[in-house]
Design an enzyme around this catalytic site. Structure first.
Site, PDB file in Angstrom:
ATOM      1  CG  ASP A 224      -1.684   8.685 -13.123  1.00 33.81           C
ATOM      2  OD1 ASP A 224      -0.954   9.583 -13.581  1.00 33.81           O
ATOM      3  OD2 ASP A 224      -1.278   7.766 -12.386  1.00 33.81           O
ATOM      4  N   GLY A 225      -5.994  10.308 -13.828  1.00 32.24           N
ATOM      5  CA  GLY A 225      -7.374  10.219 -14.287  1.00 32.24           C
ATOM      6  C   GLY A 225      -7.673  11.133 -15.461  1.00 32.24           C
TER       7      GLY A 225
ATOM      8  CG  ASN B 165      -4.870   2.435 -16.606  1.00 35.35           C
ATOM      9  OD1 ASN B 165      -3.813   2.542 -17.214  1.00 35.35           O
ATOM     10  ND2 ASN B 165      -5.100   3.061 -15.464  1.00 35.35           N
TER      11      ASN B 165
ATOM     12  CG  ASP C 206     -12.951 -10.983  -4.465  1.00 41.07           C
ATOM     13  OD1 ASP C 206     -13.808 -11.826  -4.135  1.00 41.07           O
ATOM     14  OD2 ASP C 206     -12.326 -10.300  -3.633  1.00 41.07           O
TER      15      ASP C 206
ATOM     16  CB  THR D 111       2.094   0.843 -13.189  1.00 42.18           C
ATOM     17  OG1 THR D 111       1.499   1.672 -14.203  1.00 42.18           O
ATOM     18  CG2 THR D 111       3.412   0.293 -13.706  1.00 42.18           C
ATOM     19  CB  ALA D 112      -3.469   0.922 -12.860  1.00 45.48           C
ATOM     20  CE1 TYR D 113      -7.973  -4.262  -8.105  1.00 37.95           C
ATOM     21  CE2 TYR D 113      -9.715  -3.785  -9.681  1.00 37.95           C
ATOM     22  CZ  TYR D 113      -9.288  -4.364  -8.508  1.00 37.95           C
ATOM     23  OH  TYR D 113     -10.194  -5.044  -7.723  1.00 37.95           O
TER      24      TYR D 113
END
Length: 375
Positions: free
Chosen positions: A117-118, A217, A247, A258-260
């Site tokens: 994905d990167g 993203n 945080d 769907t990532a972080y």
């Protein structure tokens, strides 16, 4: 979404009625105004397993399809490529570029990514305006955004060249960071600063440094190395909606959901949904739930006047920098989405990725009742 207006024929019905038509996401197709001639090949750096697929793909593009292949210069500096005499004739045909130095945005017809994905996120970062269609092969670890397998790459690439493919338009975020001018930056070639952004003399004269990014993203604002809570104010269309004490906070696209954001407890949203997600990171509150806002709003994030420490911001995991009092981060939906080429169609590919990559709703099935068993 398309809207059709109908005026009713009945005179007693003296008003305008609206009929809503929802566009089918699967109807978006790749079409070429003229046959593509140039392709950018992005390969994951420092991954020996990708050398052979990279060579095979480049040979197929240059010799079988007579295409102009663009490759980043540092990819060709790999010793395994430098020392391969058989690949030399193909390598001489490449056009090379360097990130932050060379502008190739108007030279590329479509992009092929080899990796995880990167590589897709990196492709997005290279194009701060319009993005060519991207075909991503799953040769990395997760592969949520890379639907193609490399085994049959010749036929799949041929279909793309012929314009026989579905598309999903992945929205991006347009981010503007405004910083108080605190120190002199060293300019390098073409007026681009060390962090890869352009500042005009007018901006510097006003005592502010302005940077812009296109983000696929998410934008992440966090507390960085400090042990204190981050304390940032979030504005929506100029109105303060909340102060994040925790945080940090994630502002993401549907693609980034769907990532972080997913790891921080947000819902997963299909990339065709026009929306921006706001997800707190470990908030010091029992009632701070992730929210979804319309794609057309403008968000602004600033340090709260009461903040004990600075914050840090990153854009798709890159360009990480400190945010101090007086700095601001403005976020809107970009008018330049990333056209991602589908293996099947936008809906099928998304659910396939949920199942294969994230094991969505995997559970051992409940046994059925035996026929003789009474209820």
């Amino acid at each position: 979404m398309k809207i059709f207006k109908h005026v009713m024929n009945d005179p007693s019905f003296n008003r305008i009625a609206w009929k809503w038509h929802i566009q089918d996401p699967a109807s978006q197709r790749l079409t070429w105004n003229k046959p593509p001639k140039s392709v950018l090949v992005i390969k994951k750096i420092r991954d020996a397993s990708l050398l052979q697929p990279f060579k095979e793909l480049c040979v197929y593009l240059t010799e079988e399809n007579n295409m102009i292949v663009y490759v980043e210069k540092k990819v060709l500096e790999d010793p395994a490529i430098v020392n391969d005499d058989n690949f030399g004739p193909v390598k001489k045909k490449f056009c090379t570029f360097r990130e932050d130095y060379d502008d190739i945005s108007n030279q590329i017809d479509f992009i092929i990514c080899l990796g995880g994905d990167g590589t897709l996120l990196y492709a997005s970062s290279l194009f701060q305006g319009s993005v060519p269609p991207v075909m991503a092969f799953h040769l990395g670890s997760l592969g949520f955004l890379t639907p193609f397998n490399f085994e049959n790459f010749q036929s799949q690439v041929t279909q793309v060249i012929e314009g026989n493919a579905a598309l999903v338009l992945r929205s991006r975020l347009k981010v503007k960071v405004v910083k108080e001018h605190r120190e002199k930056k060293t300019l390098i070639q073409n007026g681009i600063e060390e962090n890869g952004v352009i500042s005009t003399s007018l901006e510097m004269e006003m005592g502010k440094q302005i940077m812009q990014y296109q983000v696929l993203n998410e934008v992440v604002v966090d507390r960085g190395p400090s042990s204190y809570l981050s304390n940032v104010d979030v504005f929506l269309d100029g109105h303060l909606i909340t102060t994040v004490q925790g945080d940090g906070v994630i502002v993401s696209t549907p693609t980034g959901s769907t990532a972080y954001a997913a790891a921080a407890g947000a819902s997963m949203i299909h990339p065709n949904v026009p929306a921006i997600m706001i997800t707190p990171i470990c908030p010091h509150s029992l009632s701070f739930r992730p929210i979804v806002v319309p794609a057309g709003v403008e968000l602004k994030i600033m340090l709260s006047p009461d903040a004990r420490n600075t914050a840090w911001v990153s854009f798709d995991g890159r360009k990480r920098q400190e945010v101090c009092h007086g700095d601001s981060i403005s976020i809107t939906t970009s008018c330049y989405p990333l056209p991602s080429i589908c293996f099947q169609d936008p809906v099928s590919d998304w659910f396939e990725s949920l199942a294969e990559c994230l094991h969505w709703n995997v559970r051992k099935k409940q046994n059925h009742f035996a026929v003789e068993e009474e209820f």
